[in-house]
Write a protein that holds these residues in place. Sequence first.
Motif, PDB file in Angstrom:
ATOM      1  N   LEU A 202       0.830  -1.201   0.000  1.00 54.09           N
ATOM      2  CA  LEU A 202       0.000   0.000   0.000  1.00 54.09           C
ATOM      3  C   LEU A 202       0.868   1.256   0.000  1.00 54.09           C
ATOM      4  O   LEU A 202       1.981   1.266   0.508  1.00 54.09           O
ATOM      5  N   ARG A 203       0.332   2.321  -0.551  1.00 56.14           N
ATOM      6  CA  ARG A 203       1.044   3.599  -0.587  1.00 56.14           C
ATOM      7  C   ARG A 203       0.770   4.371   0.697  1.00 56.14           C
ATOM      8  O   ARG A 203      -0.305   4.265   1.289  1.00 56.14           O
ATOM      9  N   GLN A 204       1.754   5.172   1.125  1.00 58.00           N
ATOM     10  CA  GLN A 204       1.661   5.896   2.383  1.00 58.00           C
ATOM     11  C   GLN A 204       1.791   7.405   2.144  1.00 58.00           C
ATOM     12  O   GLN A 204       2.347   7.841   1.131  1.00 58.00           O
ATOM     13  N   THR A 205       1.281   8.163   3.096  1.00 55.02           N
ATOM     14  CA  THR A 205       1.406   9.612   3.070  1.00 55.02           C
ATOM     15  C   THR A 205       2.482  10.049   4.068  1.00 55.02           C
ATOM     16  O   THR A 205       2.515   9.520   5.192  1.00 55.02           O
ATOM     17  N   PRO A 206       3.371  10.955   3.688  1.00 54.25           N
ATOM     18  CA  PRO A 206       4.370  11.439   4.653  1.00 54.25           C
ATOM     19  C   PRO A 206       3.703  12.013   5.903  1.00 54.25           C
ATOM     20  O   PRO A 206       2.550  12.451   5.868  1.00 54.25           O
ATOM     21  N   ILE A 207       4.427  12.000   6.992  1.00 50.60           N
ATOM     22  CA  ILE A 207       3.891  12.453   8.279  1.00 50.60           C
ATOM     23  C   ILE A 207       4.460  13.822   8.623  1.00 50.60           C
ATOM     24  O   ILE A 207       5.645  14.089   8.404  1.00 50.60           O
ATOM     25  N   ASP A 208       3.613  14.683   9.139  1.00 45.69           N
ATOM     26  CA  ASP A 208       4.040  15.995   9.609  1.00 45.69           C
ATOM     27  C   ASP A 208       4.553  15.836  11.046  1.00 45.69           C
ATOM     28  O   ASP A 208       3.764  15.746  11.997  1.00 45.69           O
ATOM     29  N   ALA A 209       5.863  15.763  11.209  1.00 46.78           N
ATOM     30  CA  ALA A 209       6.449  15.480  12.520  1.00 46.78           C
ATOM     31  C   ALA A 209       6.152  16.604  13.518  1.00 46.78           C
ATOM     32  O   ALA A 209       5.837  16.347  14.685  1.00 46.78           O
ATOM     33  N   THR A 210       6.237  17.850  13.054  1.00 50.83           N
ATOM     34  CA  THR A 210       6.013  18.992  13.951  1.00 50.83           C
ATOM     35  C   THR A 210       4.582  19.008  14.471  1.00 50.83           C
ATOM     36  O   THR A 210       4.328  19.148  15.667  1.00 50.83           O
ATOM     37  N   LEU A 211       3.637  18.850  13.565  1.00 45.61           N
ATOM     38  CA  LEU A 211       2.225  18.871  13.950  1.00 45.61           C
ATOM     39  C   LEU A 211       1.857  17.634  14.771  1.00 45.61           C
ATOM     40  O   LEU A 211       1.054  17.710  15.706  1.00 45.61           O
ATOM     41  N   SER A 212       2.446  16.497  14.453  1.00 47.78           N
ATOM     42  CA  SER A 212       2.188  15.285  15.226  1.00 47.78           C
ATOM     43  C   SER A 212       2.641  15.437  16.667  1.00 47.78           C
ATOM     44  O   SER A 212       1.965  14.998  17.601  1.00 47.78           O
ATOM     45  N   GLN A 213       3.773  16.074  16.850  1.00 49.41           N
ATOM     46  CA  GLN A 213       4.296  16.281  18.204  1.00 49.41           C
ATOM     47  C   GLN A 213       3.387  17.189  19.007  1.00 49.41           C
ATOM     48  O   GLN A 213       3.087  16.929  20.175  1.00 49.41           O
ATOM     49  N   SER A 214       2.871  18.245  18.389  1.00 54.06           N
ATOM     50  CA  SER A 214       2.037  19.206  19.121  1.00 54.06           C
ATOM     51  C   SER A 214       0.624  18.687  19.346  1.00 54.06           C
ATOM     52  O   SER A 214       0.004  18.988  20.364  1.00 54.06           O
ATOM     53  N   GLU A 215       0.085  17.890  18.411  1.00 49.95           N
ATOM     54  CA  GLU A 215      -1.284  17.387  18.537  1.00 49.95           C
ATOM     55  C   GLU A 215      -1.369  16.133  19.397  1.00 49.95           C
ATOM     56  O   GLU A 215      -2.442  15.760  19.870  1.00 49.95           O
ATOM     57  N   GLY A 216      -0.270  15.419  19.579  1.00 45.36           N
ATOM     58  CA  GLY A 216      -0.278  14.227  20.405  1.00 45.36           C
ATOM     59  C   GLY A 216      -0.686  12.967  19.674  1.00 45.36           C
ATOM     60  O   GLY A 216      -0.801  11.901  20.289  1.00 45.36           O
ATOM     61  N   ILE A 217      -0.956  13.052  18.363  1.00 51.07           N
ATOM     62  CA  ILE A 217      -1.267  11.879  17.551  1.00 51.07           C
ATOM     63  C   ILE A 217      -0.505  12.006  16.233  1.00 51.07           C
ATOM     64  O   ILE A 217       0.074  13.052  15.930  1.00 51.07           O
ATOM     65  N   THR A 218      -0.513  10.952  15.440  1.00 53.44           N
ATOM     66  CA  THR A 218       0.131  10.996  14.129  1.00 53.44           C
ATOM     67  C   THR A 218      -0.742  11.780  13.160  1.00 53.44           C
ATOM     68  O   THR A 218      -1.913  11.443  12.948  1.00 53.44           O
ATOM     69  N   VAL A 219      -0.191  12.853  12.571  1.00 61.15           N
ATOM     70  CA  VAL A 219      -0.934  13.715  11.648  1.00 61.15           C
ATOM     71  C   VAL A 219      -0.263  13.658  10.278  1.00 61.15           C
ATOM     72  O   VAL A 219       0.952  13.871  10.173  1.00 61.15           O
ATOM     73  N   PRO A 220      -1.000  13.371   9.202  1.00 60.67           N
ATOM     74  CA  PRO A 220      -0.394  13.324   7.869  1.00 60.67           C
ATOM     75  C   PRO A 220       0.012  14.709   7.394  1.00 60.67           C
ATOM     76  O   PRO A 220      -0.505  15.731   7.856  1.00 60.67           O
ATOM     77  N   LEU A 221       0.949  14.734   6.489  1.00 55.81           N
ATOM     78  CA  LEU A 221       1.406  15.992   5.898  1.00 55.81           C
ATOM     79  C   LEU A 221       0.382  16.434   4.853  1.00 55.81           C
ATOM     80  O   LEU A 221       0.188  15.761   3.842  1.00 55.81           O
ATOM     81  N   PHE A 222      -0.287  17.562   5.100  1.00 52.36           N
ATOM     82  CA  PHE A 222      -1.347  18.008   4.211  1.00 52.36           C
ATOM     83  C   PHE A 222      -0.816  18.690   2.959  1.00 52.36           C
ATOM     84  O   PHE A 222      -1.435  18.625   1.899  1.00 52.36           O
ATOM     85  N   THR A 223       0.308  19.349   3.077  1.00 53.08           N
ATOM     86  CA  THR A 223       0.861  20.065   1.925  1.00 53.08           C
ATOM     87  C   THR A 223       2.361  20.245   2.124  1.00 53.08           C
ATOM     88  O   THR A 223       2.863  20.204   3.247  1.00 53.08           O
ATOM     89  N   SER A 224       3.095  20.391   1.023  1.00 58.21           N
ATOM     90  CA  SER A 224       4.533  20.611   1.097  1.00 58.21           C
ATOM     91  C   SER A 224       4.939  21.517  -0.061  1.00 58.21           C
ATOM     92  O   SER A 224       4.148  21.794  -0.965  1.00 58.21           O
ATOM     93  N   LEU A 225       6.180  21.979  -0.008  1.00 59.70           N
ATOM     94  CA  LEU A 225       6.689  22.866  -1.040  1.00 59.70           C
ATOM     95  C   LEU A 225       7.759  22.167  -1.850  1.00 59.70           C
ATOM     96  O   LEU A 225       8.609  21.442  -1.316  1.00 59.70           O
ATOM     97  N   SER A 226       7.705  22.353  -3.161  1.00 58.92           N
ATOM     98  CA  SER A 226       8.739  21.895  -4.074  1.00 58.92           C
ATOM     99  C   SER A 226       9.193  23.122  -4.851  1.00 58.92           C
ATOM    100  O   SER A 226       8.563  23.529  -5.831  1.00 58.92           O
ATOM    101  N   GLY A 227      10.276  23.713  -4.384  1.00 55.87           N
ATOM    102  CA  GLY A 227      10.672  24.997  -4.939  1.00 55.87           C
ATOM    103  C   GLY A 227       9.690  26.048  -4.484  1.00 55.87           C
ATOM    104  O   GLY A 227       9.464  26.240  -3.292  1.00 55.87           O
TER     105      GLY A 227
END
Length: 783
Positions: free
Chosen positions: A680-705
């Motif tokens: 199965l394919r996975q979504t990257p995890i937002d480490a900063t938001l996961s730490q502050s929210e107390g649960i695993t939070v997926p990365l909703f958006t990222s920057l490429s350039g």
Amino acid sequence: MRSITTFKVLLFFSCILINFSLVQAQNPQQTLRGQVFDAVAQKALAGATVLLEGSTNGTSTDEQGKFRFENLPVGRYRLRISYVGYDTLVVPEVLLEAGRETVLQLPLHIAYTTLSELSITAAPLEIESLNPSVRSISNETTLRFPGVFFDPARTASAFPGVVNTNDQANFLSVRGNTPNANLWRLEGVDILNPNHTPNAGSQSDLPTFTGGGVNMLSTQMLGNSAFLSGDYAAGYGNALGGIFDMRLRTGNNEQQEYTLQASLLGLDVAAEGPIGKAGGASYLVNARYSTLGLLSDLGVDVGGEVIGFKDLAVNLVFPFAKGGKFTLFGMAGNSSNVFTGDRDSTTWEFDKDRQDIDFESSTQVLGGTFRLPTGKKGMWHTAFAYSSYKSTRLSTYFTGVGPTLEDQISQSRRSLNSYWYIKPNPRQTIKAGVIYNGGELIQPYTSTKLDFGNLEWELGLHYIKLINVVALEDGKISNLEPRLNLAYRLDANKKLTLSFGAFSQKPILPLYGGEQMPTALVRSQQSSIGIQIQTSPSTSVEVQAYYQKQKNVAVLPYSFQTLSSNFSNERVPVLLSDFNSTETINVDGEARNYGLELNLRRYLEKGFYFLANSSIYQSEYRNNSSAYLQTFGNNDWRDSHFNGKFVFNTTAGKEWRKERKVGKVKLWGLNGRVVVMGNLRQTPIDATLSQSEGITVPLFTSLSGNERVDPAFSLKSSTYFRLDTRLYFKWNTAGRNNTFALDIQNASNQENAGFFYYDHLQKQILEKKQLGIIPILSYRVEF
């Protein structure tokens, strides 16, 4: 938890073997009997010819469609049933054992074609379909296939186009769809999730709605069940993935019989027999008690949790004159997963070690069926059921360093499926009915099947309407669904099939706290084309190509993955304020699944069988909302969570028969299964938001350039590989049959990738592996 050593476990099974291996000096014999009837009208067929192939044994059915062979030597038989105007049915895997009569229910389907056709199946079904996507599962198959934990739902993962998304549970992705797109039925009527530990294997450890650790119904209760992977007939609705139509076995109506099974999973006990006068009504009751404590004591890693379940099921059958029948059935069970964190902080490795997690679930189903002939050419059939489900989960940091999370779900469903069937002439059948799920939806339907020589076609019309819902803006709450299935017979051994139609489903879109989202129907167009070739009396080849397009999928504007029931097999927590408003939900999502399936099957003959198949497929989606386009600048088709792209399955087995002593017949069997598939394919995890929210939070958006990119399902896990084996030894003595088996799941101890999560103790993203090697010893006796 009490400690049981490996030596004590082995000693326990050794004592059982010694106790039940007494030999009586006479050849084991048994009765084979059953009933032959019209598959749709359910009327008995008198005068049908029943033959045991390869022998001189043959008979005809009586006025009630019944037949009987007495004093047959135990072993495997091949049964042939023929009747004028009906397709000849061949059942190649009839197992006759001491201690239990083999009682078969044999539905025959009307022969619409002028060509002579054999219908060959190990598990005859009452379901009539021109499409090959209907697969049958027998009780004996579930007991023989390796690595399925005696679970018929896991058995379905050996079929083409079916992927089990996690080793810990029976979450099935069918043709690239989410397990949430599947539907469960019992005795022809829709029910809620009939599985224990529905949180098993889920990334968030929250319960899912369409699967679990193991099916609540024991194999002792199940008769021949059907699994449908697509292009359903008009009598099915509210599903876009697979449909598991479970049927209960009728208890022996002539004599008392008992089954006892003991394994490292627990105890399983069944009893059956006549009610009142023998040959009439019957009962079948089964109870199970299971704990995985024995596995833990043997060193098997089950996550450090105390896992257990218990259930009770019953089926009462009351036949009456002229082919009528009334049944009552029910089941009730509960399960629990309890994890107690280690109070010694010096031993902590993961964040879970400092938590206490308590999960409990319970399910109840009570229902019945009623069948009544209407004249000489018709039959009225009604099935009804009430099902309820409840689960609670409490996660607490006993150190006080993290959030306390509590989740509760409570559901109930009142279901009815009532239809009328008539055969106005030999070349036409008509079926009309209604499916009603109280407070949820109503689905009237009708279909007709016609014969044009070598061409058969089935035209159906299904209507679905949601009841008592808050509709999404621009969402549809009703849909008219035409369906057509065609079959053209090139000759007696080759058949072309073509299917297309419209389908809909009410999606599962709950919030983290269990509140229900506003909803609308997800609508789909499906089509398939295929060919079936019977290469020998026991071997067949199937090739099928399919295409499925879905629209009106509920999405959030910024990330398709957060709400789509089509691409997540569990409930997604919506915690951020930007995503917590239902005003942002729209139905601008689309999805498409397409692929090619090849299936090669040989039924058990001369001690050998195999089921080999491959599926090459694509599962994709896109978000067409204006907000998504504004954010990311495109709405290109993207890989879904379930886009593994390929799966190869091979299940095979060999059986040897020995009869060295008078009065004792032995069967040795070796079975294996190999699965290779894209993970199965996975979504990257937002480490900063996961730490502050107390649960695993997926990365909703990222920057490429300077461009904003949607990272959903951009990670590809390594290829999945698993080898399962099953070794069994059967021996029959007068009045009893015994089976000792060793199942080994993941025999090569492959470390397959599971999912990524954020660990708050290590403060980093970790990968959770799937289950390692799991040995299951079992002993089964029938008498």
